[in-house]
Design an enzyme around this catalytic site. Structure first.
Site, short mmCIF file in Angstrom:
data_model
loop_
_atom_site.label_atom_id
_atom_site.label_comp_id
_atom_site.label_asym_id
_atom_site.label_seq_id
_atom_site.Cartn_x
_atom_site.Cartn_y
_atom_site.Cartn_z
N TRP A 1 40.12 34.12 35.16
CA TRP A 1 38.74 33.91 35.64
C TRP A 1 37.76 33.80 34.48
CZ3 TRP A 1 35.04 38.36 36.91
CH2 TRP A 1 35.34 39.50 36.14
N GLU B 1 40.00 46.98 36.03
CA GLU B 1 41.45 47.01 36.31
C GLU B 1 42.04 48.41 36.28
OE1 GLU B 1 42.65 44.16 33.32
OE2 GLU B 1 42.68 42.54 34.82
O1 IFM Z 1 40.52 38.33 32.65
C1 IFM Z 1 40.58 39.42 31.81
C2 IFM Z 1 40.52 40.68 32.63
O2 IFM Z 1 39.31 40.75 33.35
C3 IFM Z 1 40.65 41.88 31.74
N1 IFM Z 1 41.86 41.83 30.98
C4 IFM Z 1 41.98 40.63 30.16
C5 IFM Z 1 41.84 39.38 30.99
C6 IFM Z 1 41.90 38.14 30.10
O3 IFM Z 1 40.80 38.11 29.22
#
Ligand code: IFM
Length: 707
Positions: free
Chosen positions: A314, A456
């Protein structure tokens, strides 16, 4: 401002950061900024855009091509190589206006001093070509050998991807074909060498997966010997043979970059450091940007290597798109078309999970294949994979796709893209969210349960405010789209869903709860949670992570929601949430700081925004970002942060708002001490300059001027 980045650091510890910082690229391949003599232990890589392979059960990742810049000088039988052979001086420079990397190193030799100077560029005007010069000068007669090779022993994270690397040589043209395991895919690389300033025929030397032309040279004081290499990377060798020569190629390459800057360089009167950092961020974005008009996007880590599987996240839609949309809309169109092109993969993913519509890949490779593993992290103590739910539960990805598409269409007026599949994307994403809605028996509302929001560290939560608001956005987009007017059944379901979808609202303190039950979690700050780590590489999320049962979040979540929909809340609510969530945010993702900066601008506090803006804009220049998630290497370029830097500058501090049809309005919120911001904006045909000061904004066509 300075358009160069330099370092005199050649220590092994700095090699990963320097590889990212001094990277050159042209959207087709990226060459890490390691030195000519470096091999895979220095994380050297010529990373190919959009070409992936999987070996056994390893992660599917992009290919690194054999490296045609490999060059080694030996003197007295000893390699002149950094860091092993200590230099007298060393300087590595990236001119990011022209996208040329230079290195100059001097060593003491038996009779005097020898200098190796090298220049390289990944041609932006002929994207199959990688060009280099390597010059030797000595202050005393010195005998050296010079190896100009192709190194097929490439750095892989989950390799080896090549079954064989076969070399051939014709005169001073060295070629190789790397054959990908269990595949018909091959990667051809050629290095066409020209030596000036010395006589002699090179001998061909071969090692395992490395071949080189070796010259034995007698260097004389005052007479430079220069090796010019025109290399093809995954392109026909004829491209090098037919090329006009290094100097002409360099002129064309510079002109191509000049055009990029003409359309998008930024100026900040009053903060030179920020000005350099944003333009450097734009350099990184442009080095990875697709320019062939195809349906292609930009990996989260750009073309800096195999980290994050070279996949599209995203990051492209919510962080990178806007810069291209307002300066190079044709690149924005490629990004949007990539998602249209990968709709079949999204439909298939939804089907696999028992949903309807389009569930886009969390880590998207070609065709929309989801490269995200169910076990994305490795436990540092047991070495066992940790079950993570990024792939199955981070459902906000489909809304990001619609967000970008609508933004693109509204700004450019290019409705053709909707007929080319864009409207179908919106309809299928709407169907997807419809199929996720749950109606509790005891409530007259629909909920989005068991999801994973941008933060996350908290997996499988109910009613994540960000995700639900984005789903509502998708419903609204579908309902407002004339192209879907004939879908009466779908529209009726969408109206019902939109009306009853539960969107967590601010409480009496103005706070939005990130998800159900978040406020009841242990209320600690990141430093307290960090102190609980037994190993600095421990993963904070997942079932056993130190943050899971606390209010410590990885990255902007409610802050992202409010930064995207500021008009739906009072400034008091925006500020209350900023003040609540920021101290609880680890900023463990480079996507975090820019959202906090953006949000602070939304409630008029550029002073609060400024440090987060600097953090975003200097992500690469500073280096030293998070390199590990558990035992998984995650270093590389941070292109969401780079795009985020432009967004904060343009949409935050300058207050740029697209009003449709390439129109603009501005509500500036410049930091104190900044006198003026100048932005370049382009619809692809003409360029406008926006001059933003504390007292107002002037928008005018670009006149001839120097940047
Ligand atoms: O898309 C991101 C995510 O929001 C957090 N971890 C790394 C990904 C890639 O940059």
């Amino acid at each position: 401002m300075s358009w160069t980045v330099t370092t005199s650091d050649y220590a092994a510890e700095g090699v990963a950061d320097n590889g990212n910082r001094f990277l050159i690229g042209n959207g087709v391949f990226g060459v890490r900024g390691t030195l000519e003599e470096h091999r895979k232990d220095a994380l050297t890589a010529v990373n190919l855009a959009g070409l992936y392979d999987q070996v056994g059960d390893g992660w599917r990742e992009p290919l690194n091509a054999p490296n045609p810049l490999y060059t080694l000088v030996t003197e007295g039988g000893e390699a002149l190589s950094l860091p092993e052979r200590e230099p007298l001086s060393h300087l590595q420079t990236l001119d990011f206006h022209s996208a040329v990397m230079e290195r100059r190193t001097t060593w003491k030799t038996e009779g005097g001093i020898l200098e190796a100077a090298a220049w390289r560029f990944a041609s932006l005007s002929s994207p199959g070509l990688l060009c280099a010069k390597f010059r030797l000068t000595a202050t005393a007669p010195t005998r050296v050998t010079l190896d100009a090779g192709i190194d097929g022993d490439v750095w892989d994270i989950h390799g080896p991807h090549y079954e064989s690397v076969e070399f051939s040589c014709k005169g001073t043209s060295l070629s190789c074909i790397a054959r990908v395991q269990n595949s018909t895919l091959t990667v051809p690389v050629t290095r066409l060498c020209t030596l000036e300033g010395a006589e002699g025929t090179p001998e061909l030397i071969k090692f395992d997966r490395l071949a080189a032309l070796r010259w034995t040279l007698d260097l004389h004081p005052g007479h430079a010997v220069t090796l010019t290499s025109i290399c093809t990377v995954n392109a026909p060798p004829e491209l090098a043979l037919d090329a006009p020569g290094y100097d002409a190629l360099l002129t064309e390459h510079r002109a191509a970059w000049e055009e990029v800057w003409r359309r998008s360089a930024v100026e900040i009167d009053g903060d030179e450091e920020a000005e350099t950092a944003v333009n450097y961020s734009l350099y990184q974005l442009n080095a990875a940007a697709p320019r062939d008009g195809g349906a292609r996007s930009i990996p989260a880590r750009g073309l800096s290597g195999q980290t994050y599987k070279g996949a599209i996240f995203w990051d492209s839609e919510l962080f990178m798109l806007d810069y291209f949309l307002h300066t190079q809309p044709e690149v924005a169109r490629s990004l949007v078309r990539y998602r249209i092109d990968t709709l079949p993969g999204a439909l298939e993913k939804a089907r696999q999970y028992g949903h309807e519509g389009a569930f886009y890949a969390w880590e998207s490779q070609e065709g929309g294949r989801d490269a995200c593993s169910d076990y994305n992290v490795v436990d540092v103590f047991t070495g066992r994979p940790v079950r993570t739910y990024f792939r199955d539960k981070q459902v906000h990805i489909s809304a990001a796709v619609v967000w970008a598409l609508i933004r693109y269409v509204n700004h450019t007026g290019d409705r053709a893209i909707l007929r080319e599949g864009g409207a179908e994307v919106v309809a299928q994403c709407a169907r997807f969210y419809l199929s996720l809605l749950v109606k509790p028996l005891c409530r007259e509302r629909y909920e989005l349960r068991d999801v994973l929001g941008p933060d996350e560290y908290h997996e499988r939560v109910d009613n994540n405010a960000y995700t639900s608001r984005m789903a509502a956005f998708v419903f609204d987009a579908a309902l407002a789209m004339p192209e879907l007017a004939g879908e009466a059944g779908l529209l009726a379901r969408l109206r019902d869903a939109r009306e009853k979808l539960y969107l967590p609202a601010p409480d009496d303190k103005g706070l939005i709860e990130q998800f159900d039950g978040y406020f009841a979690l242990e209320d600690v700050v990141p430093a307290q949670v960090r102190a609980r780590l037994q190993d600095p590489r421990e993963y904070w999320g997942g079932s056993h992570g130190v943050a899971g049962d606390t209010q410590v979040i990885k990255q902007a979540d409610v802050a992202a929601l409010l930064a995207l929909f500021p008009g739906e809340h009072t400034p008091r609510e925006l500020e209350a949430n900023w003040r609540y969530y920021e101290p609880r945010t680890e900023h463990g993702s480079s996507l975090s700081a820019c959202m906090y900066a953006m949000l602070a601008c939304r409630f008029g506090r550029s002073d609060l925004a400024l440090p987060f803006f600097h953090q975003t804009a200097t992500a690469e220049l500073r280096g030293g970002g998070k390199q590990w998630a558990g035992l998984v290497y995650i270093g590389g370029s941070h292109l969401a942060a780079a795009g985020g830097a432009w967004k904060v500058l343009a949409e935050g501090f300058a207050g740029l708002r697209a009003t449709g049809g390439h129109g603009y309005a501005f509500t500036p919120c410049l930091p104190e001490g900044w006198r003026r911001v100048r932005l370049r904006l382009s619809d692809g045909k003409s360029i406008q300059i926006a001059e933003i000061t504390h007292t107002g904004t002037v928008l005018r066509p670009l006149e001839e001027e120097h940047i």
